[in-house]
Design a protein around this motif. Structure first.
Motif, short mmCIF file in Angstrom:
data_model
loop_
_atom_site.label_atom_id
_atom_site.label_comp_id
_atom_site.label_asym_id
_atom_site.label_seq_id
_atom_site.Cartn_x
_atom_site.Cartn_y
_atom_site.Cartn_z
N ASP A 177 -2.71 8.99 -0.01
CA ASP A 177 -1.30 8.51 0.18
C ASP A 177 -1.21 7.66 1.45
OD1 ASP A 177 -1.23 10.30 1.94
OD2 ASP A 177 0.33 11.76 0.89
N VAL A 206 0.34 7.88 4.24
CA VAL A 206 0.15 8.94 5.77
C VAL A 206 -0.92 9.02 5.90
CG1 VAL A 206 0.70 10.87 6.91
CG2 VAL A 206 2.87 9.69 5.24
N SER A 207 -2.06 9.14 5.00
CA SER A 207 -3.35 9.83 5.78
C SER A 207 -3.65 8.68 5.82
CB SER A 207 -4.18 10.79 3.60
OG SER A 207 -3.61 12.11 3.43
N ILE A 257 -2.27 5.93 7.00
CA ILE A 257 -2.89 5.51 8.63
C ILE A 257 -3.06 6.07 9.56
CG2 ILE A 257 -0.82 5.41 9.87
CD1 ILE A 257 1.36 4.58 7.35
N LEU A 258 -3.17 7.39 9.29
CA LEU A 258 -3.92 8.60 10.27
C LEU A 258 -5.18 8.53 10.07
CD1 LEU A 258 -1.59 11.73 9.88
CD2 LEU A 258 -1.20 9.93 11.76
N PRO A 288 -0.87 0.79 11.77
CA PRO A 288 -0.11 1.88 11.50
C PRO A 288 1.11 0.89 10.63
CG PRO A 288 -0.41 2.84 13.41
CD PRO A 288 -1.00 1.83 13.27
N MET A 322 1.20 -0.29 6.26
CA MET A 322 2.89 0.05 6.01
C MET A 322 3.24 -1.24 5.01
SD MET A 322 5.52 2.09 5.54
CE MET A 322 5.43 3.44 6.70
N THR A 370 0.58 8.81 15.98
CA THR A 370 1.04 7.88 15.26
C THR A 370 1.98 9.01 13.74
OG1 THR A 370 -0.90 6.12 15.11
CG2 THR A 370 0.05 6.60 12.88
N SER A 371 0.86 9.93 13.69
CA SER A 371 2.23 11.42 12.86
C SER A 371 3.28 11.30 13.00
CB SER A 371 1.38 11.87 12.75
OG SER A 371 2.02 12.91 12.01
N ILE A 383 5.43 7.91 11.88
CA ILE A 383 5.52 7.66 10.24
C ILE A 383 6.95 8.63 9.77
CG2 ILE A 383 4.89 8.67 8.09
CD1 ILE A 383 2.06 8.08 9.30
N TYR A 384 6.80 9.75 10.37
CA TYR A 384 7.43 10.86 9.59
C TYR A 384 9.01 10.47 10.75
CZ TYR A 384 4.85 13.42 7.97
OH TYR A 384 3.01 14.28 6.39
#
Length: 424
Positions: free
Chosen positions: A235, A237-238, A240-241, A275, A279, A370-371, A374-375
């Protein structure tokens, strides 16, 4: 164009630039290359003195093209084959033969490195003997800022250091705020900001390298494998990381590819770029919106970091990722208020991350911040933001000043202890 906007562009072009390898050992390689410009023949003895922070950020990171860690190989190969005209890409053309020569000089105990007590955070002095001549180069205040050159004791170049580079800021004298940057990013003609897209191309190439070959902790590749094995979702998030971590893996693991750096840091350049790019693609945007988002992530990161020293005990990826969260909110259709929430959220989450030197675990910190970006952007787009808690003020400008005060005044002792632990 407004004078203010031209100043913003000048700032970006001066500190968002390609860098091959971690910038601290590269500073020493650059000083060596500059010293050799004044000498004939090959180096016979190299003596290096560096500031504590430059030493800290060179102890655990690979020098590109050498497969080795540390300042001795950086100084030696920089002297044998560095290109002083290539700035932070000084080692881009080294060969295996050059590395062998550099190692021979090291093995003969003719390359010495020591720490020196100086006020500057970024400082190195390189002395090289070749034949009957000795050249000395001082770099101070910035990774490629030469302040003095001497040949056989005679000064052949000097640069005024009336302004202490440790306390001077690239934003000094500029009318710059988060809101000012936001307005610039939204309103500037695309042709004036299109140059920032090169950062996406350069750092994407580095991410591909990190996903193709083993570097460092292989965080990006392990995320990739975990997706394939069904332990992580394929997905947004994964992805991007995965890509951001992979680029950092490659950079810290000595890949011979440049990163587009941000304010002297390749990792922070990676964190500011990938990131946002992923996005933007996910949201279906073209180059215009991507460029505006990259202006936000890069310039807001620079602005935040201008409030504290260039090297410290604070992990700068936190500041960078707060700017990234702002850019993500913009890409998701959020407004200025929500973008400020995003900055506040990341700084409320990750400010406690310390910098204990440049090394493979930097990729973990890139992944962590980075996580958070995102959140934090997800919270912000839903009008949820941290305010008036701890160091987080009720407005983003005061929060940035609070962070600067924490790092500048509150963390020098922490930095000294970290260096002491690492040097034991």
């Amino acid at each position: 164009m407004k004078t203010q906007w031209q100043q913003y562009i000048n700032i970006l072009k001066s500190v968002v630039k390609p860098a091959l390898g971690c910038t601290e050992p590269i500073a020493v390689a650059y000083a060596s290359a500059v010293a050799m410009q004044m000498l004939d023949g090959e180096p016979e003895k190299i003596t290096v003195q560096v500031s504590d922070n430059l030493y800290k950020n060179s102890m655990g990171v690979f020098v590109p093209g050498t497969g080795q860690i540390g300042l001795r190989i950086a100084a030696s190969v920089g002297a044998f084959a560095g290109d002083p005209l290539a700035d932070l890409q000084v080692l881009e053309n080294i060969t295996n033969t050059d590395v062998e020569k550099a190692q021979t000089l090291i093995d003969a105990n003719n390359v010495e490195v020591s720490r020196i007590d100086v006020d500057e955070f970024i400082y190195c002095l390189v002395e090289i003997k070749a034949g009957n001549n000795i050249a000395i180069v001082e770099v101070s205040g910035a990774h490629t800022q030469v302040i003095s050159k001497k040949l056989n004791g005679k000064v052949v170049f000097t640069k005024s250091t009336a302004t202490n580079a440790s306390t001077a800021s690239i934003c000094d004298g500029v009318d710059i705020t988060v809101e000012g940057i936001y307005n610039f990013a939204m309103q500037a003609p695309f042709a004036d900001i299109e140059f920032i897209l090169e950062s996406a191309r350069l750092n994407s190439t580095l991410a591909d390298e990190g996903l193709t070959n083993d570097y460092g902790l292989k965080i990006g590749r392990i995320i990739q494998k975990s997706i394939k094995d069904g332990f992580m979702s394929d997905d947004l998030v994964s992805n991007i990381l995965m890509h951001t971590s992979a680029a950092s893996d490659a950079r810290m693991g000595g890949a011979s590819l440049p990163a587009m750096s941000n304010y002297g840091s390749g990792n922070q350049g990676i964190a500011a770029t990938l990131p946002v790019m992923i996005m933007s693609k996910h949201c279906g945007h073209g180059d215009d919106k991507l460029a505006r988002a990259l202006i936000l992530s890069n310039l807001v990161a620079i602005y935040i970091k201008s409030y504290y020293p260039p090297l410290s005990a604070f992990c700068g990826n936190t500041a960078t990722s707060s700017a990234v969260a702002m850019a993500m909110v913009y890409l998701m259709g959020g407004d200025y208020k929500q973008s400020c929430y995003a900055i506040q959220n990341v700084l409320g989450d990750c400010t406690g991350i310390i910098c204990d030197g440049a090394k493979s675990t930097c990729a973990l910190k890139v992944k962590t911040t980075t996580s958070s970006a995102i959140y934090s952007s997800m919270l912000a787009i839903n009008a949820t933001g941290t305010t008036d808690q701890g160091i987080i003020a009720d407005n983003v400008e005061q929060t940035i000043r609070n962070l600067g005060k924490l790092v500048t005044i509150g963390m020098p002792k922490t930095d000294a202890i970290i260096i002491d632990i690492m040097s034991a």
